[in-house]
Design an enzyme around this catalytic site. Structure first.
Site, PDB file in Angstrom:
ATOM      1  N   GLU A  40       0.910  -1.188  -0.060  1.00 46.34           N
ATOM      2  CA  GLU A  40      -0.071  -0.059   0.034  1.00 46.34           C
ATOM      3  C   GLU A  40       0.812   1.138  -0.160  1.00 46.34           C
ATOM      4  OE1 GLU A  40      -2.529   0.217   3.171  1.00 46.34           O
ATOM      5  OE2 GLU A  40      -3.443   2.193   2.401  1.00 46.34           O
ATOM      6  N   ARG A 266       5.018 -12.244   9.965  1.00 48.38           N
ATOM      7  CA  ARG A 266       5.792 -10.959   9.846  1.00 48.38           C
ATOM      8  C   ARG A 266       7.094 -11.152  10.526  1.00 48.38           C
ATOM      9  NH1 ARG A 266       3.348  -5.785   9.304  1.00 48.38           N
ATOM     10  NH2 ARG A 266       1.411  -6.306   8.462  1.00 48.38           N
ATOM     11  N   LYS A 276       4.823   0.792   9.431  1.00 45.41           N
ATOM     12  CA  LYS A 276       4.994   2.186   8.623  1.00 45.41           C
ATOM     13  C   LYS A 276       4.098   3.318   9.344  1.00 45.41           C
ATOM     14  CE  LYS A 276       3.148   0.291   4.894  1.00 45.41           C
ATOM     15  NZ  LYS A 276       2.536   0.044   3.491  1.00 45.41           N
TER      16      LYS A 276
HETATM   17  P1  ATP Z   1       2.912  -1.892   8.041  1.00 39.06           P
HETATM   18  O1  ATP Z   1       2.238  -2.731   9.099  1.00 39.06           O
HETATM   19  O2  ATP Z   1       4.358  -2.058   8.143  1.00 39.06           O
HETATM   20  O3  ATP Z   1       2.462  -0.913   7.522  1.00 39.06           O
HETATM   21  P2  ATP Z   1       1.708  -3.414   5.922  1.00 39.06           P
HETATM   22  O4  ATP Z   1       1.514  -5.079   6.080  1.00 39.06           O
HETATM   23  O5  ATP Z   1       0.343  -2.457   6.292  1.00 39.06           O
HETATM   24  O6  ATP Z   1       2.797  -3.033   6.788  1.00 39.06           O
HETATM   25  P3  ATP Z   1       1.718  -3.165   3.230  1.00 39.06           P
HETATM   26  O7  ATP Z   1       2.229  -2.364   2.238  1.00 39.06           O
HETATM   27  O8  ATP Z   1       0.213  -3.642   3.297  1.00 39.06           O
HETATM   28  O9  ATP Z   1       2.071  -3.017   4.639  1.00 39.06           O
HETATM   29  O10 ATP Z   1       2.500  -4.562   2.902  1.00 39.06           O
HETATM   30  C1  ATP Z   1       2.991  -5.256   1.684  1.00 39.06           C
HETATM   31  C2  ATP Z   1       3.223  -6.559   1.995  1.00 39.06           C
HETATM   32  O11 ATP Z   1       4.199  -6.750   2.615  1.00 39.06           O
HETATM   33  C3  ATP Z   1       1.863  -7.429   2.275  1.00 39.06           C
HETATM   34  O12 ATP Z   1       1.910  -8.501   1.670  1.00 39.06           O
HETATM   35  C4  ATP Z   1       2.621  -7.623   3.730  1.00 39.06           C
HETATM   36  O13 ATP Z   1       1.956  -8.655   4.341  1.00 39.06           O
HETATM   37  C5  ATP Z   1       4.155  -7.766   3.709  1.00 39.06           C
HETATM   38  N1  ATP Z   1       4.598  -6.983   4.865  1.00 39.06           N
HETATM   39  C6  ATP Z   1       4.380  -5.865   5.574  1.00 39.06           C
HETATM   40  N2  ATP Z   1       5.136  -5.706   6.702  1.00 39.06           N
HETATM   41  C7  ATP Z   1       5.770  -6.994   6.746  1.00 39.06           C
HETATM   42  C8  ATP Z   1       6.642  -7.706   7.807  1.00 39.06           C
HETATM   43  N3  ATP Z   1       6.917  -7.048   8.843  1.00 39.06           N
HETATM   44  N4  ATP Z   1       6.970  -8.700   7.419  1.00 39.06           N
HETATM   45  C9  ATP Z   1       6.695  -9.631   6.476  1.00 39.06           C
HETATM   46  N5  ATP Z   1       5.974  -9.247   5.327  1.00 39.06           N
HETATM   47  C10 ATP Z   1       5.461  -8.053   5.512  1.00 39.06           C
HETATM   48 MG    MG Z   2      -1.218  -2.368   5.297  1.00 41.24          MG
END
Ligand code: ATP
Ligand code: MG
Length: 557
Positions: A40, A266, A276
């Protein structure tokens, strides 16, 4: 424990359960696989994302499939093109190639809308007038089933009309939603008539003001996967409970593809934050120097610090994939960084905390150019000439007026080797009015020149040094963990480490004078450094310490 659970746990230690699912699917009903990395664009990527990137692109490569880069840009209020650009740069830099498959979920807005209309026509979706608070009341709890919305039985015609008027912008934000009609008594709360569209009169960075209704993640994501023909939709554990809804949307989409959602844990790292939202807060409060501050666990921060994509990929490989959430010790990342840099990075001498060393019996004005190997691990990297003069700088820590036990460096009467040069013996030192040693005096033994074959006596210490007349002034930023546990906060929120950066006015040997932003060096005994890409100017070299040389991490074999 279900059979599936047992297998996942078994295989989780080798990071293999995803492979076994894919192999199973390839054996049964699939001829190829497609994966995607779906960020995202609401922040910069961090090393947790790198894990997901390596996994998705890695699986596609291993099984001869394709991996798409797709922006999951369905939430206009938090998203921005700055983030889109940075994400593209970061994934590329990590070494992955999506070829021509760069997609935006927002380009499917028309398809989502059509599918929503189809669901309404099939009696599987309805427009609901409950506000957020009422909806919460009706939803029930884990132990209590929900209640049907009073709007659940609207006619198809009324739903179609209201949904169209939602789209046209007739209603303010939050007044109506479109909900899937599933089961308010489901034990899984995600299945209790979830909202699939909401009203938001916010312009979108791609579609402008065309839309004022936006699909919810749980509706949009499975459709994105289905539209793109993704076979394995790999996501993090928090979506496990959403999987029945994912499957419901896929099933009812009317589209042919049947992506399979697979969850993994994660990545968390010790002494840093990884979401983020928290990283953005540090940027917005100016607690760090932007998203690419070298202390940040962002890809751009790691890059600016000097970490290589190879080291990050190696790290992601070593941590493997499992279903159990846990924090990885950041010393493992440091280990991967050193491992990658040690053979390919030139070793030079730099003095971070300078102390003048005067060789009283060395002729004034004399310069000798010493041949010093560029990397003891890699002979092919050759040797360079390093000027040696009467006045040098050594590290403050390398002298002790009253040496403690096992201190093998300089002290009154003690002899040490100066790297690639001579043996020197300390004869005297000078202190300022505060008692701080400002200068150390010594004599050198001309017989002991490095490379001359001298074998008369052994000394225990070897110090690095630079010529005081010829060294280049530079700045070195030394980093420590960005965050620390806060023992006073029971919620587990971390606090910024007040000592996360130490700035040194240092001296580097002249061979480094023309280093370019991004160049990496090992400073002998001081660690790996990279020329800063943001603050370095023609007259001011700034180095970031990538990692120190010492490791607390012990690899298993
Ligand atoms: P954050 O909580 O850091 O904002 P998010 O999951 O909202 O992360 P996205 O942009 O939706 O961020 O993530 C893109 C992809 O990366 C998704 O498939 C998500 O599952 C994966 N992802 C995000 N954070 C992690 C992490 N700490 N470890 C492994 N995969 C991750
Ligand atoms: Mg997200």
């Amino acid at each position: 424990m279900s059979e599936e659970k047992i297998r996942e746990n078994d295989l989780s230690t080798t990071g293999n359960f995803i492979h076994s699912y894919i192999q199973e699917d390839l054996g049964e009903n699939l001829s190829h696989i497609n994966t995607r990395f779906p960020p995202e664009p609401n922040g910069y990527l961090h090393i947790g994302h790198a894990k997901s990137i390596c996994l998705n692109f890695g699986l596609a490569k291993l099984y001869g499939g394709k991996c798409n880069l797709r922006f999951d840009d369905t939430n206009p209020t938090k998203e921005d093109v700055e983030y889109v650009d940075s994400i593209i740069e970061d994934v590329k830099w990590l070494g992955f190639d999506w070829e021509d498959r760069l997609y935006f979920a927002s380009s499917y807005f028309d398809t989502y809308y059509d599918i929503a209309v189809k669901l309404i026509k099939e009696g599987k979706a309805f427009v609901c007038d409950l506000n957020a608070e009422e909806m919460r009341e009706y939803r029930g709890t884990l132990s209590k089933p929900g209640k049907n919305s009073p709007y659940r039985d609207r006619s198809v015609e009324e739903n179609l009309d209201l949904f169209e008027r939602m789209k046209k912008g007739e209603f303010p934000d939050g007044t109506r939603t479109l909900r899937a009609k599933i089961d308010m008594a489901s034990p899984n709360i995600n299945m209790r008539d979830p909202v699939i569209y909401r009203i938001s009169h916010s312009p979108h960075h791609k579609t402008g003001s065309k839309w004022c209704i936006y699909p919810m993640y749980d509706f949009a994501h499975p459709l994105e996967d289905t539209i793109e023909g993704i076979t394995h939709s790999i996501c993090t554990m928090e979506f496990e409970d959403h999987r029945p809804l994912y499957d419901w949307v896929v099933e009812n989409s009317g589209l042919p593809a049947r992506p399979r959602q697979i969850e993994f844990a994660r990545l968390g790292l010790t002494n840093t934050v990884m979401s983020k939202r928290k990283l953005r807060a540090l940027v917005e409060e100016s607690l760090v120097d932007g998203w690419d501050d070298p202390r940040m666990p962002t890809i751009s921060g790691l890059r600016r610090r000097g970490v290589t994509p190879e080291a990050i990929r190696d790290f992601c490989e070593r941590i493997g994939v499992s279903k159990a959430n846990s924090k990885v010790d950041s010393s493992l990342l440091d280990h991967c960084i050193r491992d990658d840099l040690k053979a390919k990075t030139p070793v030079v001498m730099a003095v971070l905390k300078p102390l003048k060393l005067v060789i009283t019996n060395y002729p004034e004005g004399q310069i000798e150019f010493m041949d010093i190997e560029n990397n003891p691990e890699t002979e092919e990297m050759g040797v360079r000439k390093v000027p040696f003069t009467r006045e040098l700088y050594i590290e403050q820590d390398d002298f002790m007026e009253e040496p403690v036990k096992k201190f093998f460096r300089l002290a009154p009467g003690k002899e040490v080797r100066l790297k690639g040069a001579y043996y020197v013996t300390c004869t005297d030192f000078v202190k300022d009015e505060n008692g701080v040693v400002t200068e150390v005096h010594c004599t050198y033994d001309p017989e002991t020149r490095s490379g001359s074959g001298f074998e008369g006596r052994k000394v225990k210490g070897t110090l690095h040094w630079v010529s005081a007349d010829m060294a280049v002034k530079a700045v070195a930023n030394l980093y420590d963990s960005m965050m620390l546990d806060n023992p006073d906060d029971p919620s587990g929120e971390m606090i910024m480490n007040p000592n996360s950066i130490e700035v040194c006015q240092c001296f580097v040997e002249p061979s480094v004078k023309d280093a370019k932003p991004g160049d990496r060096f090992q400073f002998m005994r001081n660690g790996y450094f990279c020329v800063d890409t943001k603050n370095t100017t023609k007259d001011n070299l700034v180095f970031n310490r990538i990692v120190s040389l010492k490791s607390s991490f012990k690899p298993k074999n």
